[in-house]
Write an enzyme that holds these catalytic residues in place. Sequence first.
Site, mmCIF file in Angstrom:
data_model
loop_
_atom_site.group_PDB
_atom_site.id
_atom_site.type_symbol
_atom_site.label_atom_id
_atom_site.label_comp_id
_atom_site.label_asym_id
_atom_site.label_seq_id
_atom_site.Cartn_x
_atom_site.Cartn_y
_atom_site.Cartn_z
ATOM 1 N N ARG A 23 0.823 -1.220 0.000
ATOM 2 C CA ARG A 23 0.000 0.000 0.000
ATOM 3 C C ARG A 23 0.855 1.267 0.000
ATOM 4 O O ARG A 23 0.527 2.241 0.684
ATOM 5 C CB ARG A 23 -0.935 0.033 1.208
ATOM 6 C CG ARG A 23 -2.083 -0.948 1.131
ATOM 7 C CD ARG A 23 -3.157 -0.493 0.170
ATOM 8 N NE ARG A 23 -4.122 -1.553 -0.028
ATOM 9 C CZ ARG A 23 -5.254 -1.664 0.646
ATOM 10 N NH1 ARG A 23 -5.575 -0.747 1.519
ATOM 11 N NH2 ARG A 23 -6.067 -2.657 0.410
ATOM 12 N N ARG A 27 -4.135 6.676 0.242
ATOM 13 C CA ARG A 27 -4.747 7.902 0.780
ATOM 14 C C ARG A 27 -3.874 8.686 1.740
ATOM 15 O O ARG A 27 -4.198 9.829 2.062
ATOM 16 C CB ARG A 27 -6.088 7.549 1.451
ATOM 17 C CG ARG A 27 -7.180 7.237 0.430
ATOM 18 C CD ARG A 27 -8.293 6.432 1.054
ATOM 19 N NE ARG A 27 -7.784 5.130 1.455
ATOM 20 C CZ ARG A 27 -8.514 4.187 2.031
ATOM 21 N NH1 ARG A 27 -9.770 4.417 2.298
ATOM 22 N NH2 ARG A 27 -7.979 3.032 2.346
ATOM 23 N N ARG A 36 -8.317 11.308 -6.039
ATOM 24 C CA ARG A 36 -9.550 10.653 -5.582
ATOM 25 C C ARG A 36 -10.723 11.618 -5.461
ATOM 26 O O ARG A 36 -11.875 11.203 -5.436
ATOM 27 C CB ARG A 36 -9.311 9.937 -4.247
ATOM 28 C CG ARG A 36 -8.687 8.583 -4.371
ATOM 29 C CD ARG A 36 -9.676 7.515 -4.836
ATOM 30 N NE ARG A 36 -10.447 6.962 -3.733
ATOM 31 C CZ ARG A 36 -11.744 7.133 -3.550
ATOM 32 N NH1 ARG A 36 -12.425 7.875 -4.391
ATOM 33 N NH2 ARG A 36 -12.349 6.577 -2.535
ATOM 34 N N ASP A 72 -6.252 -3.681 -7.578
ATOM 35 C CA ASP A 72 -6.802 -4.322 -6.387
ATOM 36 C C ASP A 72 -6.982 -5.806 -6.673
ATOM 37 O O ASP A 72 -7.235 -6.193 -7.819
ATOM 38 C CB ASP A 72 -8.146 -3.711 -5.985
ATOM 39 C CG ASP A 72 -8.474 -4.046 -4.530
ATOM 40 O OD1 ASP A 72 -8.078 -3.281 -3.642
ATOM 41 O OD2 ASP A 72 -9.089 -5.105 -4.287
ATOM 42 N N TYR A 147 -14.214 -13.221 -0.204
ATOM 43 C CA TYR A 147 -14.915 -11.979 -0.587
ATOM 44 C C TYR A 147 -16.150 -12.281 -1.434
ATOM 45 O O TYR A 147 -17.186 -11.637 -1.302
ATOM 46 C CB TYR A 147 -13.984 -11.037 -1.363
ATOM 47 C CG TYR A 147 -13.177 -10.148 -0.448
ATOM 48 C CD1 TYR A 147 -13.771 -9.068 0.206
ATOM 49 C CD2 TYR A 147 -11.839 -10.384 -0.204
ATOM 50 C CE1 TYR A 147 -13.049 -8.267 1.065
ATOM 51 C CE2 TYR A 147 -11.105 -9.584 0.656
ATOM 52 C CZ TYR A 147 -11.717 -8.530 1.289
ATOM 53 O OH TYR A 147 -11.013 -7.745 2.142
HETATM 54 O O1 CP3 Z 1 0.046 -2.199 -2.345
HETATM 55 C C1 CP3 Z 1 -0.244 -1.370 -3.228
HETATM 56 O O2 CP3 Z 1 0.003 -0.159 -3.133
HETATM 57 C C2 CP3 Z 1 -0.864 -1.879 -4.505
HETATM 58 C C3 CP3 Z 1 -2.274 -1.721 -4.635
HETATM 59 C C4 CP3 Z 1 -3.170 -2.581 -3.773
HETATM 60 C C5 CP3 Z 1 -4.416 -2.116 -3.292
HETATM 61 N N1 CP3 Z 1 -5.065 -3.175 -2.712
HETATM 62 C C6 CP3 Z 1 -4.908 -0.744 -3.425
HETATM 63 C C7 CP3 Z 1 -6.080 -0.289 -2.655
HETATM 64 C C8 CP3 Z 1 -3.045 -3.930 -3.411
HETATM 65 C C9 CP3 Z 1 -1.887 -4.884 -3.610
HETATM 66 C C10 CP3 Z 1 -4.254 -4.285 -2.746
HETATM 67 C C11 CP3 Z 1 -4.507 -5.656 -2.257
HETATM 68 C C12 CP3 Z 1 -5.734 -5.933 -1.508
HETATM 69 N N2 CP3 Z 1 -6.977 -5.395 -1.710
HETATM 70 C C13 CP3 Z 1 -5.839 -6.913 -0.488
HETATM 71 C C14 CP3 Z 1 -4.726 -7.833 -0.014
HETATM 72 C C15 CP3 Z 1 -3.741 -7.120 0.846
HETATM 73 C C16 CP3 Z 1 -4.270 -6.589 2.121
HETATM 74 O O3 CP3 Z 1 -4.304 -5.352 2.250
HETATM 75 O O4 CP3 Z 1 -4.648 -7.371 2.978
HETATM 76 C C17 CP3 Z 1 -7.166 -6.895 -0.021
HETATM 77 C C18 CP3 Z 1 -7.732 -7.764 1.072
HETATM 78 C C19 CP3 Z 1 -7.880 -5.944 -0.820
HETATM 79 C C20 CP3 Z 1 -9.318 -5.595 -0.748
HETATM 80 C C21 CP3 Z 1 -9.548 -4.181 -0.425
HETATM 81 N N3 CP3 Z 1 -9.312 -3.115 -1.277
HETATM 82 C C22 CP3 Z 1 -10.039 -3.649 0.792
HETATM 83 C C23 CP3 Z 1 -10.420 -4.478 2.004
HETATM 84 C C24 CP3 Z 1 -10.113 -2.260 0.639
HETATM 85 C C25 CP3 Z 1 -10.711 -1.290 1.624
HETATM 86 C C26 CP3 Z 1 -9.791 -0.988 2.705
HETATM 87 C C27 CP3 Z 1 -9.149 0.316 2.427
HETATM 88 O O5 CP3 Z 1 -7.922 0.409 2.602
HETATM 89 O O6 CP3 Z 1 -9.888 1.241 2.061
HETATM 90 C C28 CP3 Z 1 -9.617 -1.946 -0.649
HETATM 91 C C29 CP3 Z 1 -9.458 -0.603 -1.219
HETATM 92 C C30 CP3 Z 1 -8.098 -0.185 -1.693
HETATM 93 N N4 CP3 Z 1 -7.205 -1.004 -2.349
HETATM 94 C C31 CP3 Z 1 -7.536 1.115 -1.579
HETATM 95 C C32 CP3 Z 1 -6.275 1.051 -2.192
HETATM 96 C C33 CP3 Z 1 -5.294 2.178 -2.383
HETATM 97 C C34 CP3 Z 1 -8.208 2.331 -0.990
HETATM 98 C C35 CP3 Z 1 -9.135 2.854 -2.020
HETATM 99 C C36 CP3 Z 1 -9.550 4.292 -1.899
HETATM 100 O O7 CP3 Z 1 -8.854 5.173 -2.422
HETATM 101 O O8 CP3 Z 1 -10.624 4.545 -1.353
#
Ligand code: CP3
Length: 338
Positions: A23, A27, A36, A72, A147
């Site tokens: 990540r 944000r 965003r 994602d 999921y």
């Molecule tokens: O690591 C990186 O920077 C690469 C991009 C990346 C994202 N999600 C961007 C993201 C990667 C590799 C993921 C993986 C991901 N997504 C996982 C596995 C890793 C982990 O974190 O456990 C999971 C379970 C998800 C599912 C997911 N996506 C969730 C549960 C959420 C909401 C939680 C949150 O942080 O808001 C997301 C959204 C998400 N994925 C965001 C980002 C940058 C936030 C989105 C936003 O801008 O609102």
Amino acid sequence: MNTLLINALRCQNLLRPPIWLMRQAGRYMADYRALRQKHTFLEMVHDPRLAAEVTLLPINLLQVDAAILFSDILVMVEALGLKLTFLDKSGPHIENPLEKSEDINSLHPTHISEKLSYIGDAVRLLKPELKVPLIGFCGAPFTLASYMIEGKASHDLRKTKLWMLKEPDSFHRLLQIIADCSIEYLQLQIKAGVDAVQIFDTWAIYLGYAQFKEFSLNYLQKIVQALKNSPTPIILFCKGSSALAPDLASIAPSAISLDWNCSLANIRKQVPSPIALQGNLDPDILYAPRPTLQKEAKRLLAEMKGDPGYIFNLGHGVLPDMSLDQVRCLVDTVKESA
Ligand code: CP3
């Protein structure tokens, strides 16, 4: 070209450890929040130009040693035909989650490469811009299945585990579909030019040991096996996986990414070279006063000093309320450790 990460993934890095962060684009960055304001998360993920732009933010702002494609794990859920949205407060939401075994028949596990071609486009846009390796990724079958069944983030995976326990055959059928599609998806990313891939099994920690082997590890192994002919390194990340590290090592990935519930030096005794180790700073250390942050980073570096297969990372992702300056301080501390 910065080859620290690729050398470390081959356990052949004789210089300082590479650092990148899960990540690392998100944000906590003002530039990300500004984008965003204008686009939803999924719009950014679907648009190769925007995805490439966001991928480059941490490269330019932090000078980390690797880029990870901005996307994602849940794009696969969409490609399989489920309706995905992201809600600002609660994260992912699937409108039509799987409720019974017959629902598996309504998935569309075909033309995955065509449906996810925008990911390949983003990789091709990025590659010429990068002097560091680009990491592609996918979700692990068990985490994606959870999921698809829960429809959102869950604190207990109740529906998923009940399905698994009551109807293991159809649960296996679902996992096999996701594994096959994930192989095709990772091959698409590799063909487009990613230098390494990471498989995220965030929710495998909810499984008991025997269930982990049957419903998670088995399918991770199928994916690792299918990609054996490609030289692209594969990193496995299971949150909470320290006790499972020898099992993960048994399927011969290039690297295992660990969270902060273990000593990496101890894990190294159980997982010898040529498997690289990645991790494992507690992300909350980024909230600590700077001297504590530097001390903890240096402690981890000292623990893994001289290990040619060590990659510095957090045990999980950077959070939205963390400070960019603190993240930069961490990256600089690791880079100055040489
Ligand atoms: O690591 C990186 O920077 C690469 C991009 C990346 C994202 N999600 C961007 C993201 C990667 C590799 C993921 C993986 C991901 N997504 C996982 C596995 C890793 C982990 O974190 O456990 C999971 C379970 C998800 C599912 C997911 N996506 C969730 C549960 C959420 C909401 C939680 C949150 O942080 O808001 C997301 C959204 C998400 N994925 C965001 C980002 C940058 C936030 C989105 C936003 O801008 O609102």
